[in-house]
Design a protein around this motif. Structure first.
Motif, PDB file in Angstrom:
ATOM      1  N   ALA A 421      47.163  32.996  38.904  1.00 27.37           N
ATOM      2  CA  ALA A 421      46.730  32.037  37.816  1.00 27.37           C
ATOM      3  C   ALA A 421      46.648  32.860  36.420  1.00 27.37           C
ATOM      4  O   ALA A 421      46.516  32.164  35.347  1.00 27.37           O
ATOM      5  CB  ALA A 421      45.189  31.649  38.065  1.00 27.37           C
ATOM      6  N   ARG A 422      47.038  34.120  36.386  1.00 19.57           N
ATOM      7  CA  ARG A 422      46.965  34.962  35.224  1.00 19.57           C
ATOM      8  C   ARG A 422      48.412  34.781  34.288  1.00 19.57           C
ATOM      9  O   ARG A 422      49.369  34.604  35.079  1.00 19.57           O
ATOM     10  CB  ARG A 422      46.576  36.483  35.482  1.00 19.57           C
ATOM     11  CG  ARG A 422      45.253  36.668  35.749  1.00 19.57           C
ATOM     12  CD  ARG A 422      44.704  38.058  36.138  1.00 19.57           C
ATOM     13  NE  ARG A 422      45.801  39.107  35.414  1.00 19.57           N
ATOM     14  CZ  ARG A 422      45.354  40.341  35.605  1.00 19.57           C
ATOM     15  NH1 ARG A 422      44.020  40.744  36.244  1.00 19.57           N
ATOM     16  NH2 ARG A 422      45.881  41.485  34.883  1.00 19.57           N
ATOM     17  N   SER A 423      48.150  34.910  33.371  1.00 12.34           N
ATOM     18  CA  SER A 423      49.314  34.753  32.289  1.00 12.34           C
ATOM     19  C   SER A 423      50.253  36.037  32.239  1.00 12.34           C
ATOM     20  O   SER A 423      51.398  35.983  31.729  1.00 12.34           O
ATOM     21  CB  SER A 423      48.938  34.129  30.817  1.00 12.34           C
ATOM     22  OG  SER A 423      48.187  35.126  30.526  1.00 12.34           O
ATOM     23  N   ASP A 424      49.655  37.242  32.629  1.00 11.23           N
ATOM     24  CA  ASP A 424      50.514  38.517  32.481  1.00 11.23           C
ATOM     25  C   ASP A 424      51.094  38.967  33.771  1.00 11.23           C
ATOM     26  O   ASP A 424      51.458  39.914  34.147  1.00 11.23           O
ATOM     27  CB  ASP A 424      49.453  39.338  32.190  1.00 11.23           C
ATOM     28  CG  ASP A 424      48.364  39.891  32.995  1.00 11.23           C
ATOM     29  OD1 ASP A 424      48.105  39.054  33.842  1.00 11.23           O
ATOM     30  OD2 ASP A 424      47.913  40.823  32.888  1.00 11.23           O
ATOM     31  N   GLU A 425      51.352  37.963  34.572  1.00 11.85           N
ATOM     32  CA  GLU A 425      52.197  38.117  35.651  1.00 11.85           C
ATOM     33  C   GLU A 425      53.296  38.727  35.627  1.00 11.85           C
ATOM     34  O   GLU A 425      54.109  38.562  34.898  1.00 11.85           O
ATOM     35  CB  GLU A 425      52.350  36.701  36.802  1.00 11.85           C
ATOM     36  CG  GLU A 425      52.862  36.729  38.145  1.00 11.85           C
ATOM     37  CD  GLU A 425      53.069  35.483  38.744  1.00 11.85           C
ATOM     38  OE1 GLU A 425      53.847  35.358  39.628  1.00 11.85           O
ATOM     39  OE2 GLU A 425      52.287  34.673  38.447  1.00 11.85           O
ATOM     40  N   GLY A 426      53.360  39.735  36.536  1.00 15.67           N
ATOM     41  CA  GLY A 426      54.691  40.567  36.553  1.00 15.67           C
ATOM     42  C   GLY A 426      54.582  41.836  35.896  1.00 15.67           C
ATOM     43  O   GLY A 426      55.443  42.798  35.814  1.00 15.67           O
TER      44      GLY A 426
END
Length: 674
Positions: A421-426
């Motif tokens: 659910a985090r926006s900094d995925e990857g």
């Protein structure tokens, strides 16, 4: 849903959907129209996952968890403070009780009697006894070394004894100030803030050191008794003065430390109030002087020129508000507001780490959505540090496998869900945080429907979103194999759709130039395909009729794809990377063992299981078995030399059983007439 069912009925061949599944004359490789597709499905976006997680638990459930965690921390905090207070009381009683004091007084009286025949003439102690006739010039007196050591030891002992009593009184004042009443969320944060301060500033170490300090004082005093000569010397004053100066310097230092320092006493509070009053007054006076200067600069703006920026900064300082030095309690509140996420995380982790009660571990997922996203993986970091300190990391898995194989893995699957659910995925930070959480996931001898479903969805999603982190794919594969095939968990359309998406990504990533790694991942992906088909055929999935039809059509299409992949498989070079040890020769010699193991485990045995159930045989055609037999023959031709399977560097082998397992598969398929 009506549209979905119509689309599904249009694309499913009647040989699959229109006849009983246990018929044997279904041609598995009947062409399937290109427009065949499953029901509309995709991985949820981070925003959708956040909304789902936020709504999963009610406000009452979250409040219950926070209240119970606050109660646990309150109990631990009060017990800790009470224990330290009792130790200080014991220390003070020891210092003030009559017994030791009487002996000390007796010793001091003995010293006094020995000194009674001397008069002090600084810097020396001179005898009052007439020792010479008139006119005799007495040589200067020099204190013996023994007298210097005697006084040094005794006065040092006295300083340490008084220091023990003084610090004990200070600690009691600090602990009194650390007490917080109530279990509300604000009280819990304040209590956690002060508890963090007690632990960070090592109050427990000070409590432990005081008895040692007192014992050291006793040792010094007893050592001094060995010295019989009682004289005074400047060295004595220097040593004792240094000790006293050091003691009072430490008292003064702790009063001006950061606000999370719990060393608060009446003296430190008074010094802070005086400092705050002085600082605010001086600052107000300086600002009062800056205001007319700034106003003057505004009247002569045309003359200021290049210095305009400096005068503007002066005006900002002069008219700035809200920067007065806060009160003692205001410092705490400002710090709590700034670090409320860290404190909330510490509350739930402290509740578990101070009690080792898995109830608090199981309830953590309920309040994960109340924490800032970056605090969720830090919870697992705190748990890992606690478990390392308590039991040791290498004993962690064994201990939990026997005691509770559900709670921690379930907590970890929720943690991965919050990572998705985090926006900094990857990003690198995202992968590092995910790695911390994955260290807490393991598969034990038992599972639940909730754990199986969450683990399947989350790890399949993670395996697709973060292909560079291959451990996620391995965990998804193991979850399907253990929790569903071995423990009998039941699939839903969502779990099958997640597994299907992961399979398709892995099959599309097939790259023979990558050697064994790609072969291993692709055969494991084929296992996922056969697992999904077997779950549908066996009824081990809760699906609607349209979902069943669509998934079966997809399975038929992918079995044809498997046939084509096996037919075009070239074995040369696939041994690269199959062994951890270096050297190409060893990998070539051992590869038949390794290849046979993956073929049996991931393709042949799953096909046998599929053909052994009603309806499964209809999906496996004899041509597929023939292709597998030819593929294995090609592998033996590419790697003709083999070694004994007991060789040290062969870590897996089904070389002794692959031919018999192929014969079993052939016998099952031959039962179905073409």
């Amino acid at each position: 849903m009506a549209n979905d069912e119509t689309a599904a009925n249009q694309v499913v061949p009647t040989s699959v959907a229109g006849q009983p599944l246990d018929t044997c004359n279904t041609p598995i490789f009947t062409p399937v129209p290109e427009q065949v597709d499953s029901l509309a499905w995709r991985f949820p976006t981070p925003d959708e996952i956040r909304a789902e997680l936020s709504a999963e638990f009610t406000k009452e459930q979250k409040e219950k968890v926070w209240t119970e965690a606050a109660e646990a921390v309150k109990t631990y905090h009060e017990d800790l403070v009470r224990r330290w207070k009792e130790e200080m009381d014991t220390l003070l009683v020891y210092l003030l009780q009559p017994g030791p004091a009487d002996s000390t007084v007796a010793l001091l009286q003995e010293i006094s009697s020995q000194l009674s025949s001397f008069t002090v003439s600084p810097p020396f102690v001179n005898s009052t006894r007439n020792g010479s006739s008139p006119g005799y010039t007495q040589s200067p007196f020099h204190a013996p070394t023994s007298a210097v050591w005697l006084n040094t030891l005794w006065f040092s002992s006295l300083v340490f004894s008084l220091a023990s009593a003084s610090i004990a009184l200070f600690v009691k004042q600090w602990l009194h100030e650390a007490t917080v009443q109530g279990t509300s969320r604000e009280s819990a944060r304040l209590r956690q803030y002060r508890l963090n301060g007690l632990l960070k500033w090592r109050v427990g170490m000070i409590v432990t050191a005081l008895p040692i300090l007192l014992q050291f004082a006793s040792v010094l005093f007893l050592a001094g008794l060995v010295i019989l000569l009682c004289t005074l010397h400047t060295t004595v004053a220097a040593v004792t003065s240094s000790l006293v100066g050091l003691l009072f310097t430490s008292f003064l230092t702790v009063t001006v430390l950061k606000s999370d320092c719990p060393y608060r006493s009446a003296a430190s509070y008074a010094i802070y109030v005086l400092l705050r009053f002085t600082r605010n007054k001086v600052l107000r006076m300086i600002r009062g002087g800056c205001k007319p200067i700034y106003e003057w600069s505004m009247q002569f703006e045309a003359w200021i020129g290049i210095a305009r920026a400096q005068f503007d900064r002066l005006g900002d300082f002069a008219y700035e508000a809200y920067d007065s030095m806060p009160t003692w309690r205001g410092r705490h509140q400002n710090a709590i507001y700034e670090h409320h996420g860290v404190l909330d995380r510490a509350i739930v982790v402290t509740a578990y780490s101070t009690s080792a009660y898995t109830k608090f571990l199981a309830s953590m997922p309920v309040i994960f959505s109340d924490l800032p996203p970056e605090q969720v993986p830090r919870c697992f970091g705190d748990i890992l540090r606690f478990m390392k300190a308590e039991w040791g990391y290498w004993h962690l898995s064994d201990r939990l496998l026997f005691e509770d194989a559900i709670t921690l893995p379930l907590c970890a699957t929720y943690g991965i869900r919050h990572m998705l659910a985090r926006s900094d995925e990857g990003t690198d930070r995202w992968f590092n945080d995910a790695h911390i959480i994955l260290r807490h996931y393991f598969i034990g001898e038992q599972s639940t429907a909730q754990l199986a479903e969450l683990a399947c969805k989350n790890f399949c999603h993670y395996a697709v979103e973060g292909r560079s982190h291959r451990r996620a794919f391995g965990l998804a594969y193991s979850t399907l194999k253990c929790m569903y095939d071995e423990h009998g968990a039941c699939h839903t359309y969502q779990t099958l759709a997640h597994a299907k998406a992961m399979y398709e990504v892995e099959m599309a990533a097939w790259d023979p130039s990558q050697g064994f790694t790609s072969l291993r991942d692709t055969t494991q992906a084929i296992y996922v395909l056969l697992h999904c088909v077997r779950a549908i055929v066996s009824g081990q999935a809760r699906l609607t009729s349209s979902q069943t039809h669509v998934m079966l059509a997809w399975g038929q299409r992918e079995l044809a794809r498997l046939h084509a992949w096996l037919r075009g498989l070239e074995w040369t070079g696939l041994h690269k990377g199959s062994l951890a040890i270096g050297g190409d020769t060893a990998a070539v010699l051992s590869f038949p063992h390794i290849a046979s193991h993956h073929l049996v485990k991931n393709i042949i045995d799953p096909l046998i299981a599929l053909c052994s159930m009603p309806g499964g045989l209809a999906l496996v055609h004899g041509e597929l078995v023939t292709t597998i037999e030819r593929t294995w023959s090609s592998a033996r031709l590419a790697y003709p030399d083999s070694i004994h399977q007991d060789a040290a560097f062969v870590w897996c082998s089904d070389l002794d059983c692959i031919d018999s397992r192929l014969a079993d598969l052939r016998a099952l398929v031959d039962q179905c007439p073409v």
